[in-house]
Design an enzyme around this catalytic site. Sequence first.
Site, PDB file in Angstrom:
ATOM      1  N   HIS A 293      -2.539  37.051 -26.793  1.00  0.00           N
ATOM      2  CA  HIS A 293      -3.675  37.476 -27.615  1.00  0.00           C
ATOM      3  C   HIS A 293      -4.807  36.477 -27.409  1.00  0.00           C
ATOM      4  CE1 HIS A 293      -5.516  39.601 -31.024  1.00  0.00           C
ATOM      5  NE2 HIS A 293      -5.882  38.404 -31.488  1.00  0.00           N
TER       6      HIS A 293
ATOM      7  N   ASP B   9      -8.421  35.392 -28.320  1.00  0.00           N
ATOM      8  CA  ASP B   9      -9.444  35.500 -29.362  1.00  0.00           C
ATOM      9  C   ASP B   9     -10.804  35.005 -28.869  1.00  0.00           C
ATOM     10  OD1 ASP B   9      -8.198  36.545 -31.785  1.00  0.00           O
ATOM     11  OD2 ASP B   9      -6.939  34.746 -31.699  1.00  0.00           O
TER      12      ASP B   9
ATOM     13  N   MET C  97     -14.676  34.410 -29.880  1.00  0.00           N
ATOM     14  CA  MET C  97     -15.597  34.248 -31.023  1.00  0.00           C
ATOM     15  C   MET C  97     -16.926  33.705 -30.524  1.00  0.00           C
ATOM     16  SD  MET C  97     -13.023  32.546 -33.760  1.00  0.00           S
ATOM     17  CE  MET C  97     -11.388  33.214 -34.055  1.00  0.00           C
TER      18      MET C  97
ATOM     19  N   HIS D  46      -9.263  40.131 -28.036  1.00  0.00           N
ATOM     20  CA  HIS D  46      -9.776  40.477 -29.367  1.00  0.00           C
ATOM     21  C   HIS D  46     -11.191  39.921 -29.464  1.00  0.00           C
ATOM     22  CE1 HIS D  46      -9.426  39.662 -34.017  1.00  0.00           C
ATOM     23  NE2 HIS D  46     -10.379  40.530 -33.717  1.00  0.00           N
TER      24      HIS D  46
ATOM     25  N   MET E 130     -14.489  39.115 -31.215  1.00  0.00           N
ATOM     26  CA  MET E 130     -15.162  38.918 -32.505  1.00  0.00           C
ATOM     27  C   MET E 130     -16.576  38.475 -32.164  1.00  0.00           C
ATOM     28  SD  MET E 130     -11.925  37.067 -34.320  1.00  0.00           S
ATOM     29  CE  MET E 130     -11.196  36.747 -32.712  1.00  0.00           C
TER      30      MET E 130
ATOM     31  N   MET F 179      -6.710  43.283 -39.521  1.00  0.00           N
ATOM     32  CA  MET F 179      -6.806  41.842 -39.790  1.00  0.00           C
ATOM     33  C   MET F 179      -6.158  41.544 -41.139  1.00  0.00           C
ATOM     34  SD  MET F 179      -8.274  40.563 -37.167  1.00  0.00           S
ATOM     35  CE  MET F 179      -8.219  38.880 -37.796  1.00  0.00           C
TER      36      MET F 179
ATOM     37  N   PHE G 236     -11.048  32.040 -37.927  1.00  0.00           N
ATOM     38  CA  PHE G 236     -10.255  30.819 -37.811  1.00  0.00           C
ATOM     39  C   PHE G 236      -8.765  31.123 -37.808  1.00  0.00           C
ATOM     40  CE2 PHE G 236     -14.319  29.773 -39.652  1.00  0.00           C
ATOM     41  CZ  PHE G 236     -14.716  28.686 -38.887  1.00  0.00           C
TER      42      PHE G 236
ATOM     43  N   ASP H 278      -2.891  40.815 -37.477  1.00  0.00           N
ATOM     44  CA  ASP H 278      -3.401  39.550 -36.946  1.00  0.00           C
ATOM     45  C   ASP H 278      -3.885  38.647 -38.075  1.00  0.00           C
ATOM     46  OD1 ASP H 278      -4.554  37.546 -35.422  1.00  0.00           O
ATOM     47  OD2 ASP H 278      -6.162  38.790 -34.605  1.00  0.00           O
TER      48      ASP H 278
ATOM     49  N   SER I 243      -0.598  30.039 -35.129  1.00  0.00           N
ATOM     50  CA  SER I 243      -0.023  28.776 -35.612  1.00  0.00           C
ATOM     51  C   SER I 243       1.499  28.795 -35.631  1.00  0.00           C
ATOM     52  CB  SER I 243      -0.515  28.483 -37.029  1.00  0.00           C
ATOM     53  OG  SER I 243      -1.900  28.691 -37.108  1.00  0.00           O
TER      54      SER I 243
HETATM   55  C1  DX5 Z   1      -8.448  35.047 -36.453  1.00  0.00           C
HETATM   56  C2  DX5 Z   1      -7.837  35.424 -35.112  1.00  0.00           C
HETATM   57  C3  DX5 Z   1      -6.350  35.376 -35.089  1.00  0.00           C
HETATM   58  C4  DX5 Z   1      -5.787  34.034 -35.457  1.00  0.00           C
HETATM   59  C5  DX5 Z   1      -4.308  34.096 -35.607  1.00  0.00           C
HETATM   60  O1  DX5 Z   1      -9.800  35.292 -36.430  1.00  0.00           O
HETATM   61  O2  DX5 Z   1      -8.209  36.736 -34.734  1.00  0.00           O
HETATM   62  O3  DX5 Z   1      -5.829  35.848 -33.855  1.00  0.00           O
HETATM   63  O4  DX5 Z   1      -6.102  33.068 -34.538  1.00  0.00           O
HETATM   64  O5  DX5 Z   1      -3.879  32.809 -35.874  1.00  0.00           O
HETATM   65  P1  DX5 Z   1      -2.839  32.461 -37.043  1.00  0.00           P
HETATM   66  O6  DX5 Z   1      -1.589  33.185 -36.660  1.00  0.00           O
HETATM   67  O7  DX5 Z   1      -2.753  31.001 -36.984  1.00  0.00           O
HETATM   68  O8  DX5 Z   1      -3.424  33.002 -38.310  1.00  0.00           O
HETATM   69 ZN    ZN Z   2      -7.148  37.806 -33.050  1.00  0.00          ZN
END
Ligand code: DX5
Ligand code: ZN
Length: 220
Positions: free
Chosen positions: A34, A36, A38, A68, A70, A139, A145, A177, A200
């Site tokens: 996955h 991410d 941002m 993903h 964002m 979500m 974060f 997620d 995490s």
């Molecule tokens: C949040 C992200 C997630 C996040 C998941 O904006 O889209 O993918 O990093 O991380 P944990 O599992 O640590 O919440």
């Molecule tokens: Zn994500």
Amino acid sequence: MSDRIIAPSILAADFARLGEQVSDVITAGADWIHFDVMDNHYVPNLTCGPMICKSLRDYGIKAPIDVHLMITPVDELIKPFAKAGANSISFHPNATPDYQKTMDLIASQGCQVGIVLNPAEGLDILSELENKIDLLLLMSVNPGFGGQKFMSEVLSKARQAREIIDQWHKIPRLQIDGGVNLENIKDIYAAGVDTVVAGSTIFKSPPAEFGKVIAQLRQG
Ligand code: DX5
Ligand code: ZN
């Protein structure tokens, strides 16, 4: 259970050793990566773009990369991510002026199409998505974060979403997620989710335990 997909989120990985960390979780049994993205605009944080995705491919990562986004605007980065090796691209419909056009653009690049709904967003949009998406990502934290607390309200939304999408001809994967851990994973599956993002919980474990944690997440 065999149909469950575990997708570690790179957000919680050690970016100085990203290739190695991603390779380690795949060897340990993860299904997808996955990724991410941002932009410090759609969300108040900044991560990485297509260049890093391509670097993972160049490093030898063969597993599906689940992007993903964002970010806003969205469309300009679809082709670059497809070229960089993305297999699925999910985006937030309120981040783009015409989400149907964005979905078409993703599909035209040969990638799976994902729609992401924030915790506060309802499921009304599903009536416009019937048979058009491969992934519905709910979500369970506000995006931006890693390491946030799981919002358990999303479980009833997942249950409702499952009921709706099960009526469709083309049934998308139902993905969750944010804040997923070994305590809430059972409830997540019970709500009908089949695709789990975990940052995490996986990457903050010692690498020697990645396999055990991934197996536990899959088991539920
Ligand atoms: C949040 C992200 C997630 C996040 C998941 O904006 O889209 O993918 O990093 O991380 P944990 O599992 O640590 O919440
Ligand atoms: Zn994500």
